[in-house]
Enzyme design. Structure first.
Site, PDB file in Angstrom:
ATOM      1  N   TYR A   1      20.175  38.487  13.302  1.00 41.51           N
ATOM      2  CA  TYR A   1      18.836  37.933  13.078  1.00 41.51           C
ATOM      3  C   TYR A   1      17.807  38.919  13.613  1.00 41.51           C
ATOM      4  O   TYR A   1      17.963  39.453  14.724  1.00 41.51           O
ATOM      5  CB  TYR A   1      18.707  36.596  13.818  1.00 41.51           C
ATOM      6  CG  TYR A   1      17.345  35.945  13.703  1.00 41.51           C
ATOM      7  CD1 TYR A   1      16.882  35.465  12.475  1.00 41.51           C
ATOM      8  CD2 TYR A   1      16.516  35.799  14.819  1.00 41.51           C
ATOM      9  CE1 TYR A   1      15.646  34.857  12.367  1.00 41.51           C
ATOM     10  CE2 TYR A   1      15.267  35.178  14.718  1.00 41.51           C
ATOM     11  CZ  TYR A   1      14.839  34.709  13.488  1.00 41.51           C
ATOM     12  OH  TYR A   1      13.608  34.102  13.382  1.00 41.51           O
TER      13      TYR A   1
ATOM     14  N   ASP B   1      18.139  46.655  17.473  1.00 41.79           N
ATOM     15  CA  ASP B   1      17.289  45.512  17.772  1.00 41.79           C
ATOM     16  C   ASP B   1      17.744  44.963  19.129  1.00 41.79           C
ATOM     17  O   ASP B   1      18.738  44.242  19.223  1.00 41.79           O
ATOM     18  CB  ASP B   1      17.407  44.446  16.674  1.00 41.79           C
ATOM     19  CG  ASP B   1      16.473  43.268  16.934  1.00 41.79           C
ATOM     20  OD1 ASP B   1      15.903  43.194  18.047  1.00 41.79           O
ATOM     21  OD2 ASP B   1      16.320  42.424  16.032  1.00 41.79           O
TER      22      ASP B   1
ATOM     23  N   LYS C   1      11.229  39.277  24.252  1.00 48.11           N
ATOM     24  CA  LYS C   1      11.766  38.407  25.313  1.00 48.11           C
ATOM     25  C   LYS C   1      11.495  38.956  26.717  1.00 48.11           C
ATOM     26  O   LYS C   1      10.390  38.832  27.216  1.00 48.11           O
ATOM     27  CB  LYS C   1      13.243  38.142  25.045  1.00 48.11           C
ATOM     28  CG  LYS C   1      13.430  37.511  23.624  1.00 48.11           C
ATOM     29  CD  LYS C   1      14.748  36.846  23.433  1.00 48.11           C
ATOM     30  CE  LYS C   1      14.981  36.443  21.987  1.00 48.11           C
ATOM     31  NZ  LYS C   1      14.797  35.072  21.674  1.00 48.11           N
TER      32      LYS C   1
HETATM   33  C1  LIG Z   1      17.695  40.097  17.977  1.00 49.11           C
HETATM   34  C2  LIG Z   1      16.404  39.418  17.661  1.00 49.11           C
HETATM   35  N1  LIG Z   1      15.472  40.090  16.950  1.00 49.11           N
HETATM   36  C3  LIG Z   1      14.289  39.544  16.656  1.00 49.11           C
HETATM   37  C4  LIG Z   1      13.971  38.264  17.051  1.00 49.11           C
HETATM   38  C5  LIG Z   1      12.641  37.670  16.710  1.00 49.11           C
HETATM   39  O1  LIG Z   1      11.878  37.542  17.846  1.00 49.11           O
HETATM   40  P1  LIG Z   1      10.691  36.468  17.925  1.00 49.11           P
HETATM   41  O2  LIG Z   1      11.331  35.127  17.941  1.00 49.11           O
HETATM   42  O3  LIG Z   1       9.977  36.818  19.191  1.00 49.11           O
HETATM   43  O4  LIG Z   1       9.839  36.689  16.723  1.00 49.11           O
HETATM   44  C6  LIG Z   1      14.906  37.532  17.769  1.00 49.11           C
HETATM   45  C7  LIG Z   1      14.612  36.154  18.208  1.00 49.11           C
HETATM   46  O5  LIG Z   1      15.393  35.461  18.782  1.00 49.11           O
HETATM   47  C8  LIG Z   1      16.147  38.123  18.089  1.00 49.11           C
HETATM   48  O6  LIG Z   1      17.084  37.458  18.771  1.00 49.11           O
END
Ligand SMILES: Cc1ncc(COP(=O)(O)O)c(C=O)c1O
Length: 423
Positions: free
Chosen positions: A144, A239, A267
């Site tokens: 994700y 990511d 985060k």
């Molecule tokens: C690996 C990863 N990338 C991107 C995101 C997206 O982040 P946000 O929820 O701050 O938009 C998340 C959200 O949990 C994530 O776990």
């Protein structure tokens, strides 16, 4: 456990907010319960509006590595608030935080601050395309990367449990440049690269997949991605929205010893405030506006309150390297208890863990990819969730999320949690 006030608030919220929540997984749908409305949280504990207190392993889905409301972070934020909430002009804080990020992750030579992980990834992809002049990207099934249109293809997190892996409202033309490979399956990547390699701007990967539960990269998988992207002149984007500052101060890239071309963070880097970042090699990041032609901007980017929370959080993590050993050991105790629960109850459990990230899958299979992750018995997960909640332990209300251990979890918290797991 009385949850009258939460129930009432949920009923009212559903009249004004889609599903009553501002992010789908919070609705507790996949565990068939009413979400808890939170009143406050401190350290390792979270308290709902009915006055029930739980040991918290959701930790706001990852940011809370220090636990809730750490006094040093809160003091600094309060003092920053007195100086104004936002200016829309540069501040010294942004430089301090950029320095800290670049020092923690040497592959990041320049960094841009944004307001969410979604925005960080969306912008990193745009930059990678601008830099390479190529359109295709490769992502992995069950990874994700936020909810931007082009990445909502075979996504994880709530997109798994809400059964909308491909969201409606996304025109097919927006995802036609997104290719999907299988996590931990080198051959699936090789095949795509053989066909499209010269046109692939980037491979984006969660170095530890943490949105289909927790799935670790198999030995050599990340090294393989590093090598094949180099061969084809594509960029490798890690990511690290979840793994950054969690697997260690230097994130997954330090943990696994890989140098990606670009990194996205969120985060922990915002210390609990809406902040995220993307960065990478200097020549790539110099494509970003106003230096280069890749446009990206944000009214609240680098917000002074968010940067304050981020700086204080990173300062504490840097000053206390022992936190990482502590959370690793505590997570190992929880993992052992979960495995023992499987043996005791006869309900098969596979526990995946790396550092302070862990997850129990209710399956007898080894879980190393999307198919094995989704073989988990969701009813068994819902039963486990209910059991934990009744025992005063708050874990993710979805199979496909991680359990996060924080530095605020005490020995007593861990002991109590193990007791509930085994009861
Ligand atoms: C690996 C990863 N990338 C991107 C995101 C997206 O982040 P946000 O929820 O701050 O938009 C998340 C959200 O949990 C994530 O776990």
């Amino acid at each position: 456990m009385i949850t009258e006030k939460s129930q009432k608030l949920f009923e009212e919220s559903q009249k004004k907010i889609p599903g009553g929540v501002n992010s789908p997984v919070r609705a507790f749908r996949s565990v068939g319960r009413t979400p808890l409305f939170i009143h406050h949280a401190k350290g390792s504990h979270i308290t709902d509006v009915d006055g029930n207190t739980y040991i918290d392993y959701v930790c706001s889905w990852g940011p809370g590595i220090l636990g809730h409301a750490h006094p040093q972070v809160i003091e600094a934020v309060k003092s920053a608030c007195d100086r104004g909430l936002t200016y829309g002009a540069p501040t010294e804080n942004e430089l301090i935080l950029a320095d800290m990020i670049c020092e923690a992750m040497p592959s990041v030579e320049k960094v841009r601050l944004v307001s969410s992980g979604t925005e960080a990834v969306m912008s990193a992809i745009r930059t990678a395309r601008g830099y390479t002049g190529r359109d295709y990207i490769i992502k992995f099934k069950g990874n994700y990367h936020g909810h931007s249109d082009g990445l909502l293809v075979k996504a994880g997190s709530a997109a798994l449990t809400t059964a909308v892996p491909d969201s409606s409202g996304v025109p097919a033309s927006y995802t036609e440049n997104t290719l999907v490979a299988l996590y931990n399956d080198k051959q699936s990547v090789t095949s795509l690269m053989e066909t499209y390699g010269e046109k692939v701007a980037a491979i984006i990967v969660e170095p530890v997949a943490a949105n289909m539960g927790v799935v670790l990269p198999e030995d050599g998988f990340l090294q393989f991605l590093r090598k094949i992207t180099e061969e084809y002149g594509s960029l490798l984007i890690f990511d690290e929205v979840i793994t950054g500052f969690r697997l260690g101060y230097g994130g997954a890239q330090e943990y696994f010893g890989i140098r990606p071309d670009m990194t996205t963070m969120g985060k922990i880097v915002g210390g609990g405030m809406p902040m995220a970042a993307y960065g990478g090699r200097r020549d790539i990041m110099d494509m970003v506006s106003p230096v280069g032609p890749v446009y990206q901007a944000g009214t609240l980017s680098g917000n002074p309150i968010a940067t304050t929370a981020g700086i204080e959080t990173l300062k504490l993590l840097k000053a206390h390297p022992e936190y990482y050993r502590q959370i690793d050991e505590n997570a190992a105790k929880l993992a052992a208890a979960l495995e023992k629960r499987g043996e005791r109850t006869g309900v098969p459990v596979t526990v995946n863990r790396v550092g302070s990230l862990l997850c129990a899958f209710f399956t007898g299979r080894k879980v190393n990819d999307y198919d094995s992750a989704t073989s988990s018995d969701l009813e068994a997960y819902a039963a486990y969730f209910g059991h934990m909640l009744e025992g005063g332990i708050y874990v993710a209300p979805s199979q496909y999320e991680a359990m996060f251990v924080s530095a605020a979890h005490s020995d007593e918290d861990i002991e109590r949690t193990c007791q509930v797991i085994l009861s």
